[in-house]
Design a protein around this motif. Structure first.
Motif, PDB file in Angstrom:
ATOM      1  N   ALA A  19       0.808  -1.017  -0.047  1.00  0.00           N
ATOM      2  CA  ALA A  19       0.002   0.053   0.025  1.00  0.00           C
ATOM      3  C   ALA A  19       0.893   1.248   0.026  1.00  0.00           C
ATOM      4  O   ALA A  19       0.504   2.260  -0.734  1.00  0.00           O
ATOM      5  N   LEU A  20       1.887   1.216   0.803  1.00  0.00           N
ATOM      6  CA  LEU A  20       3.061   2.364   0.840  1.00  0.00           C
ATOM      7  C   LEU A  20       3.548   2.682  -0.548  1.00  0.00           C
ATOM      8  O   LEU A  20       3.601   3.963  -0.937  1.00  0.00           O
ATOM      9  N   LYS A  21       3.996   1.460  -1.165  1.00  0.00           N
ATOM     10  CA  LYS A  21       4.672   1.798  -2.452  1.00  0.00           C
ATOM     11  C   LYS A  21       3.675   2.184  -3.320  1.00  0.00           C
ATOM     12  O   LYS A  21       4.117   3.207  -4.131  1.00  0.00           O
ATOM     13  N   GLU A  22       2.412   1.668  -3.318  1.00  0.00           N
ATOM     14  CA  GLU A  22       1.437   2.135  -4.351  1.00  0.00           C
ATOM     15  C   GLU A  22       0.980   3.655  -4.298  1.00  0.00           C
ATOM     16  O   GLU A  22       0.727   4.451  -4.954  1.00  0.00           O
ATOM     17  N   ASN A  23       0.836   4.150  -2.912  1.00  0.00           N
ATOM     18  CA  ASN A  23       0.462   5.510  -2.517  1.00  0.00           C
ATOM     19  C   ASN A  23       1.617   6.450  -2.687  1.00  0.00           C
ATOM     20  O   ASN A  23       1.171   7.547  -3.304  1.00  0.00           O
ATOM     21  N   LYS A  24       2.827   6.067  -2.605  1.00  0.00           N
ATOM     22  CA  LYS A  24       4.082   6.941  -3.087  1.00  0.00           C
ATOM     23  C   LYS A  24       3.966   7.095  -4.539  1.00  0.00           C
ATOM     24  O   LYS A  24       4.229   8.180  -5.326  1.00  0.00           O
ATOM     25  N   GLU A  25       3.848   6.070  -5.568  1.00  0.00           N
ATOM     26  CA  GLU A  25       3.532   6.157  -6.740  1.00  0.00           C
ATOM     27  C   GLU A  25       2.532   7.148  -7.216  1.00  0.00           C
ATOM     28  O   GLU A  25       2.646   7.854  -8.272  1.00  0.00           O
ATOM     29  N   ALA A  26       1.392   6.988  -6.364  1.00  0.00           N
ATOM     30  CA  ALA A  26       0.289   7.636  -6.731  1.00  0.00           C
ATOM     31  C   ALA A  26       0.535   9.409  -6.471  1.00  0.00           C
ATOM     32  O   ALA A  26       0.326  10.189  -7.134  1.00  0.00           O
ATOM     33  N   THR A  27       1.309   9.462  -5.366  1.00  0.00           N
ATOM     34  CA  THR A  27       1.778  10.650  -4.673  1.00  0.00           C
ATOM     35  C   THR A  27       2.754  11.550  -5.992  1.00  0.00           C
ATOM     36  O   THR A  27       2.393  12.661  -6.224  1.00  0.00           O
ATOM     37  N   GLN A  28       3.402  10.568  -6.207  1.00  0.00           N
ATOM     38  CA  GLN A  28       4.440  11.216  -7.427  1.00  0.00           C
ATOM     39  C   GLN A  28       3.619  11.570  -8.949  1.00  0.00           C
ATOM     40  O   GLN A  28       3.836  12.564  -9.258  1.00  0.00           O
ATOM     41  N   ALA A  29       2.515  10.771  -8.925  1.00  0.00           N
ATOM     42  CA  ALA A  29       1.699  11.220 -10.358  1.00  0.00           C
ATOM     43  C   ALA A  29       0.986  12.464 -10.146  1.00  0.00           C
ATOM     44  O   ALA A  29       0.819  13.241 -10.753  1.00  0.00           O
ATOM     45  N   VAL A  30       0.304  12.516  -8.762  1.00  0.00           N
ATOM     46  CA  VAL A  30      -0.418  13.789  -8.746  1.00  0.00           C
ATOM     47  C   VAL A  30       0.657  14.885  -8.404  1.00  0.00           C
ATOM     48  O   VAL A  30       0.190  16.060  -9.002  1.00  0.00           O
ATOM     49  N   GLU A  31       1.815  14.744  -7.802  1.00  0.00           N
ATOM     50  CA  GLU A  31       2.759  15.991  -7.963  1.00  0.00           C
ATOM     51  C   GLU A  31       3.070  16.388  -9.181  1.00  0.00           C
ATOM     52  O   GLU A  31       3.182  17.526  -9.413  1.00  0.00           O
ATOM     53  N   LYS A  32       3.388  15.211 -10.028  1.00  0.00           N
ATOM     54  CA  LYS A  32       3.741  15.565 -11.315  1.00  0.00           C
ATOM     55  C   LYS A  32       2.577  16.333 -12.244  1.00  0.00           C
ATOM     56  O   LYS A  32       2.666  17.304 -13.132  1.00  0.00           O
ATOM     57  N   ALA A  33       1.273  15.800 -12.066  1.00  0.00           N
ATOM     58  CA  ALA A  33       0.429  16.573 -12.640  1.00  0.00           C
ATOM     59  C   ALA A  33       0.093  17.954 -12.098  1.00  0.00           C
ATOM     60  O   ALA A  33      -0.412  18.752 -12.912  1.00  0.00           O
ATOM     61  N   ALA A  34       0.191  18.224 -10.960  1.00  0.00           N
ATOM     62  CA  ALA A  34       0.096  19.415 -10.104  1.00  0.00           C
ATOM     63  C   ALA A  34       1.186  20.479 -10.915  1.00  0.00           C
ATOM     64  O   ALA A  34       0.731  21.688 -11.304  1.00  0.00           O
ATOM     65  N   ASP A  35       2.258  19.962 -10.968  1.00  0.00           N
ATOM     66  CA  ASP A  35       3.322  20.689 -11.495  1.00  0.00           C
ATOM     67  C   ASP A  35       3.140  21.260 -13.081  1.00  0.00           C
ATOM     68  O   ASP A  35       3.416  22.250 -13.444  1.00  0.00           O
ATOM     69  N   ASP A  36       2.542  19.942 -13.823  1.00  0.00           N
ATOM     70  CA  ASP A  36       2.360  20.414 -15.120  1.00  0.00           C
ATOM     71  C   ASP A  36       1.232  21.236 -15.451  1.00  0.00           C
ATOM     72  O   ASP A  36       1.281  21.924 -16.090  1.00  0.00           O
ATOM     73  N   LEU A  37       0.377  21.115 -14.588  1.00  0.00           N
ATOM     74  CA  LEU A  37      -0.815  21.945 -14.561  1.00  0.00           C
ATOM     75  C   LEU A  37      -0.389  23.540 -14.168  1.00  0.00           C
ATOM     76  O   LEU A  37      -0.973  24.515 -14.907  1.00  0.00           O
ATOM     77  N   ALA A  38       0.524  23.764 -13.281  1.00  0.00           N
ATOM     78  CA  ALA A  38       1.000  25.112 -12.899  1.00  0.00           C
ATOM     79  C   ALA A  38       1.662  25.588 -13.944  1.00  0.00           C
ATOM     80  O   ALA A  38       1.450  26.898 -14.178  1.00  0.00           O
ATOM     81  N   VAL A  39       2.282  24.677 -14.697  1.00  0.00           N
ATOM     82  CA  VAL A  39       3.089  25.428 -15.902  1.00  0.00           C
ATOM     83  C   VAL A  39       1.883  25.957 -17.193  1.00  0.00           C
ATOM     84  O   VAL A  39       2.229  27.074 -17.512  1.00  0.00           O
ATOM     85  N   VAL A  40       1.031  24.999 -17.391  1.00  0.00           N
ATOM     86  CA  VAL A  40       0.172  25.306 -18.245  1.00  0.00           C
ATOM     87  C   VAL A  40      -0.665  26.676 -17.623  1.00  0.00           C
ATOM     88  O   VAL A  40      -0.649  27.571 -18.724  1.00  0.00           O
ATOM     89  N   HIS A  41      -1.064  26.745 -16.511  1.00  0.00           N
ATOM     90  CA  HIS A  41      -1.603  27.865 -15.786  1.00  0.00           C
ATOM     91  C   HIS A  41      -0.717  29.041 -16.166  1.00  0.00           C
ATOM     92  O   HIS A  41      -1.299  30.070 -16.486  1.00  0.00           O
ATOM     93  N   ALA A  42       0.587  29.201 -15.860  1.00  0.00           N
ATOM     94  CA  ALA A  42       1.560  30.132 -15.876  1.00  0.00           C
ATOM     95  C   ALA A  42       1.613  30.736 -17.356  1.00  0.00           C
ATOM     96  O   ALA A  42       1.573  31.774 -17.483  1.00  0.00           O
ATOM     97  N   VAL A  43       1.639  29.734 -18.200  1.00  0.00           N
ATOM     98  CA  VAL A  43       1.793  29.981 -19.713  1.00  0.00           C
ATOM     99  C   VAL A  43       0.535  30.670 -20.058  1.00  0.00           C
ATOM    100  O   VAL A  43       0.697  31.895 -20.683  1.00  0.00           O
ATOM    101  N   LEU A  44      -0.545  30.049 -19.992  1.00  0.00           N
ATOM    102  CA  LEU A  44      -2.011  30.790 -20.304  1.00  0.00           C
ATOM    103  C   LEU A  44      -1.866  32.302 -19.735  1.00  0.00           C
ATOM    104  O   LEU A  44      -2.603  32.996 -20.335  1.00  0.00           O
ATOM    105  N   ASP A  45      -1.848  32.220 -18.673  1.00  0.00           N
ATOM    106  CA  ASP A  45      -1.909  33.479 -17.828  1.00  0.00           C
ATOM    107  C   ASP A  45      -0.885  34.606 -18.290  1.00  0.00           C
ATOM    108  O   ASP A  45      -1.342  35.685 -18.297  1.00  0.00           O
ATOM    109  N   SER A  46       0.077  34.007 -18.550  1.00  0.00           N
ATOM    110  CA  SER A  46       1.068  35.159 -18.890  1.00  0.00           C
ATOM    111  C   SER A  46       1.154  35.461 -20.688  1.00  0.00           C
ATOM    112  O   SER A  46       1.573  36.615 -20.960  1.00  0.00           O
ATOM    113  N   GLU A  47       0.825  34.572 -21.364  1.00  0.00           N
ATOM    114  CA  GLU A  47       0.928  34.504 -22.716  1.00  0.00           C
ATOM    115  C   GLU A  47      -0.343  35.431 -23.351  1.00  0.00           C
ATOM    116  O   GLU A  47      -0.494  35.822 -24.547  1.00  0.00           O
ATOM    117  N   LEU A  48      -1.685  35.239 -22.866  1.00  0.00           N
ATOM    118  CA  LEU A  48      -2.547  35.810 -23.289  1.00  0.00           C
ATOM    119  C   LEU A  48      -2.988  37.154 -22.731  1.00  0.00           C
ATOM    120  O   LEU A  48      -2.936  37.322 -21.772  1.00  0.00           O
TER     121      LEU A  48
END
Length: 94
Positions: A19-48
Motif C-alpha cells: 500500500a505504501l509503495k502504491e501510495n508513493k507512486e500515486a503521490t508522485q503522479a499527482v505531484e507531476k500533474a500539479a506541476d504540469d498544470l501549474a506550468v500550463v496555468h502560468a503560460v496561459l496567464d502570461s501569454e494571453l
C-alpha cells in the motif's frame, strides 16, 4: 479475540508495504500533474493578453489554477498517508 500468528503479521506488513509503495507512486503522479498544470496555468496567464481573452478562455485559465491547487492539496494528503504507513511499518517491525 484471535491471537495473531507470525504469518498474519507478516501478511499485514507485506500488505502495508505494498500500500505504501502504491501510495508513493500515486503521490508522485499527482505531484507531476500539479506541476504540469501549474506550468500550463502560468503560460496561459502570461501569454494571453487580457484584451484578447474570451470569457471561456478566462474561465479555463482560472480552472487550471483551481485544479493545480486541488492536486497540490491531494498530494499533501497522500504524503501524510505515506508517513502514517511508514510509521505503521516501522512500529510493526519493532
Amino acid at each position: 479475540m484471535p491471537k495473531q500468528t507470525p504469518l498474519s503479521s507478516t501478511k499485514k506488513t507485506a500488505g502495508l508495504a505494498k500500500a505504501l509503495k502504491e501510495n508513493k507512486e500515486a503521490t508522485q503522479a499527482v505531484e507531476k500533474a500539479a506541476d504540469d498544470l501549474a506550468v500550463v496555468h502560468a503560460v496561459l496567464d502570461s501569454e494571453l493578453s487580457k484584451e484578447a481573452v474570451s470569457s471561456d478562455v478566462d474561465r479555463a485559465v482560472e480552472q487550471t489554477n483551481q485544479l493545480e491547487k486541488q492536486l497540490s492539496a491531494s498530494s499533501e494528503k497522500l504524503k501524510k498517508v505515506n508517513e502514517s504507513l511508514e510509521r505503521e511499518l516501522t512500529n510493526g517491525k519493532a
